[in-house]
Design a protein around this motif. Sequence first.
Motif, PDB file in Angstrom:
ATOM      1  N   GLY A   1       0.786  -1.230   0.000  1.00  0.00           N
ATOM      2  CA  GLY A   1       0.000   0.000   0.000  1.00  0.00           C
ATOM      3  C   GLY A   1       0.813   1.272   0.000  1.00  0.00           C
ATOM      4  O   GLY A   1       0.251   2.372   0.059  1.00  0.00           O
ATOM      5  N   ALA A   2       2.133   1.175  -0.088  1.00  0.00           N
ATOM      6  CA  ALA A   2       2.975   2.369  -0.107  1.00  0.00           C
ATOM      7  C   ALA A   2       2.972   3.034  -1.477  1.00  0.00           C
ATOM      8  O   ALA A   2       3.230   4.236  -1.597  1.00  0.00           O
ATOM      9  N   LEU A   3       2.723   2.267  -2.527  1.00  0.00           N
ATOM     10  CA  LEU A   3       2.571   2.777  -3.879  1.00  0.00           C
ATOM     11  C   LEU A   3       1.211   2.342  -4.419  1.00  0.00           C
ATOM     12  O   LEU A   3       0.730   1.251  -4.075  1.00  0.00           O
ATOM     13  N   PRO A   4       0.598   3.169  -5.285  1.00  0.00           N
ATOM     14  CA  PRO A   4      -0.673   2.760  -5.887  1.00  0.00           C
ATOM     15  C   PRO A   4      -0.475   1.704  -6.966  1.00  0.00           C
ATOM     16  O   PRO A   4       0.655   1.368  -7.328  1.00  0.00           O
ATOM     17  N   ALA A   5      -1.575   1.188  -7.498  1.00  0.00           N
ATOM     18  CA  ALA A   5      -1.546   0.093  -8.471  1.00  0.00           C
ATOM     19  C   ALA A   5      -0.883   0.512  -9.776  1.00  0.00           C
ATOM     20  O   ALA A   5      -0.723   1.696 -10.087  1.00  0.00           O
ATOM     21  N   LEU A   6      -0.509  -0.487 -10.563  1.00  0.00           N
ATOM     22  CA  LEU A   6       0.227  -0.260 -11.801  1.00  0.00           C
ATOM     23  C   LEU A   6      -0.526   0.607 -12.800  1.00  0.00           C
ATOM     24  O   LEU A   6       0.098   1.331 -13.592  1.00  0.00           O
TER      25      LEU A   6
ATOM     26  N   THR B   1       1.206   7.994 -13.359  1.00  0.00           N
ATOM     27  CA  THR B   1       2.426   8.269 -12.602  1.00  0.00           C
ATOM     28  C   THR B   1       2.380   9.641 -11.937  1.00  0.00           C
ATOM     29  O   THR B   1       2.923   9.830 -10.841  1.00  0.00           O
ATOM     30  N   VAL B   2       1.712  10.598 -12.567  1.00  0.00           N
ATOM     31  CA  VAL B   2       1.661  11.954 -12.003  1.00  0.00           C
ATOM     32  C   VAL B   2       0.918  12.011 -10.675  1.00  0.00           C
ATOM     33  O   VAL B   2       1.065  12.985  -9.937  1.00  0.00           O
ATOM     34  N   ASP B   3       0.126  10.987 -10.371  1.00  0.00           N
ATOM     35  CA  ASP B   3      -0.583  11.000  -9.091  1.00  0.00           C
ATOM     36  C   ASP B   3       0.388  11.005  -7.914  1.00  0.00           C
ATOM     37  O   ASP B   3       0.050  11.491  -6.829  1.00  0.00           O
TER      38      ASP B   3
ATOM     39  N   GLY C   1       2.971  16.201 -21.889  1.00  0.00           N
ATOM     40  CA  GLY C   1       1.998  15.171 -22.251  1.00  0.00           C
ATOM     41  C   GLY C   1       2.229  13.811 -21.646  1.00  0.00           C
ATOM     42  O   GLY C   1       1.535  12.854 -21.997  1.00  0.00           O
ATOM     43  N   LYS C   2       3.170  13.693 -20.711  1.00  0.00           N
ATOM     44  CA  LYS C   2       3.413  12.389 -20.099  1.00  0.00           C
ATOM     45  C   LYS C   2       2.437  12.083 -18.957  1.00  0.00           C
ATOM     46  O   LYS C   2       2.579  11.052 -18.297  1.00  0.00           O
ATOM     47  N   ASP C   3       1.472  12.943 -18.761  1.00  0.00           N
ATOM     48  CA  ASP C   3       0.495  12.718 -17.682  1.00  0.00           C
ATOM     49  C   ASP C   3      -0.362  11.486 -17.928  1.00  0.00           C
ATOM     50  O   ASP C   3      -0.989  10.966 -16.991  1.00  0.00           O
ATOM     51  N   ARG C   4      -0.389  10.988 -19.165  1.00  0.00           N
ATOM     52  CA  ARG C   4      -1.194   9.798 -19.475  1.00  0.00           C
ATOM     53  C   ARG C   4      -0.451   8.499 -19.170  1.00  0.00           C
ATOM     54  O   ARG C   4      -1.035   7.413 -19.251  1.00  0.00           O
ATOM     55  N   ILE C   5       0.830   8.606 -18.860  1.00  0.00           N
ATOM     56  CA  ILE C   5       1.633   7.412 -18.618  1.00  0.00           C
ATOM     57  C   ILE C   5       1.339   6.839 -17.233  1.00  0.00           C
ATOM     58  O   ILE C   5       1.468   7.522 -16.222  1.00  0.00           O
ATOM     59  N   THR C   6       0.935   5.591 -17.200  1.00  0.00           N
ATOM     60  CA  THR C   6       0.702   4.936 -15.914  1.00  0.00           C
ATOM     61  C   THR C   6       2.031   4.430 -15.341  1.00  0.00           C
ATOM     62  O   THR C   6       3.053   4.381 -16.033  1.00  0.00           O
ATOM     63  N   ILE C   7       1.992   4.045 -14.077  1.00  0.00           N
ATOM     64  CA  ILE C   7       3.185   3.452 -13.468  1.00  0.00           C
ATOM     65  C   ILE C   7       3.595   2.199 -14.244  1.00  0.00           C
ATOM     66  O   ILE C   7       4.779   1.964 -14.505  1.00  0.00           O
ATOM     67  N   GLY C   8       2.602   1.387 -14.620  1.00  0.00           N
ATOM     68  CA  GLY C   8       2.894   0.188 -15.400  1.00  0.00           C
ATOM     69  C   GLY C   8       3.521   0.511 -16.731  1.00  0.00           C
ATOM     70  O   GLY C   8       4.459  -0.174 -17.179  1.00  0.00           O
TER      71      GLY C   8
END
Length: 373
Positions: free
Chosen positions: A81-86, A90-92, A101-108
């Motif tokens: 729970g220290a990091l959110p799901a994949l 990423t900007v969260d 425009g990289k705001d759409r990139i997820t951690i995964g």
Amino acid sequence: MTLVETGFGKVADTFFRTVADDGRTGAELSVWVDGKPVVDLWSGIADERSGRAFAFDTPMVTFSCTKGMASVLVAMLMERGALPALDTPTVDIWPEFGAHGKDRITIGDALAHRAGLSAPRRDLTIEEVLDNELMADAIAVQEPLWAPGEHHQYHAVTHGAITGKLVALATGRPIRDCFAELIARPLKAEAWIGLPDTEVPRVAHVVTDTLEGEPPKGDPESIAWMERAIDLGCGITFDKFNEPRFHRAGIAGVTGIATANALARIWSATVTTTNGVRLIGDSTMEALREVRSEGPPFFADPPPYQRWGAGVMVPSDWDRYLSPSSFGHDGAGGQVAFADVDAKVGFAYLTNRMADDWDLGKRVTAALADALG
């Protein structure tokens, strides 16, 4: 003492055939099954300058096998729970990452080499390269090299800056400390992402003058960007990985240090209880190895192509590993480290010889597949 359990003799034979007979380099192999070692072997010269031979506890640079270790740590922090799901943007947790425009990139996406940050647009300094967070800050604000999320390309070094930053944001501590606390110490594994000064003299010396071959062929611009992904604009070469400052820095994509036994032990603990430790649960493990990138990369490159989960390599024509249920990461010089879900295997083949035959570990893996039937 070396270890070869009954039934693994051909694995041992194959391993010894991968070690050059020129008295300059060597290798280590460790295989764990059901949480216990069944093969532990080493051979050759750890440091040609002194003639020091390999031993059971000789650590060496794991090159890109480091990415697998760092990605497992990220997965552990998600499970806790220290990091959110994949699939979280990423900007969260890293607002600066959203520039251009990289705001759409997820951690995964970021872990699966889809962020468009495989190489820096400006030359990085050595100081930035040797500090995961400084490198992360530099690439976070740059314009991506392709439309974010729409393509993939191997982030050879910058991947470590991303994982290092994610760990730091989640814990407030550098990845070297978190890796030691959550993975290395519980497993009693001699593995580091950022080597203590006291351990520096033990590290095997990498021999780089065995690299040969023709210059890369293909589109010059693509080749230039792929080379820049490694040298980062400041002349990083394989020779640099013999420098103690690189060992100490702990670049989370390429400068991990480990023995083969430690690395195999870590991968074993991703799929079965090992030394009383299970690093991640089944659901987290499945999320980690779910395919996120495959096929031709953005910059032209001939097949075979790699296939990626969230920071781990999964079976493909590039490396079939042990079975379709394998996942892990390879490294320069023919290094390979992975786990196999079905066989409950942890595997690591490491070498200090940077030659052009990068199939060394794959040949040992094939022998293991035969041994396990």
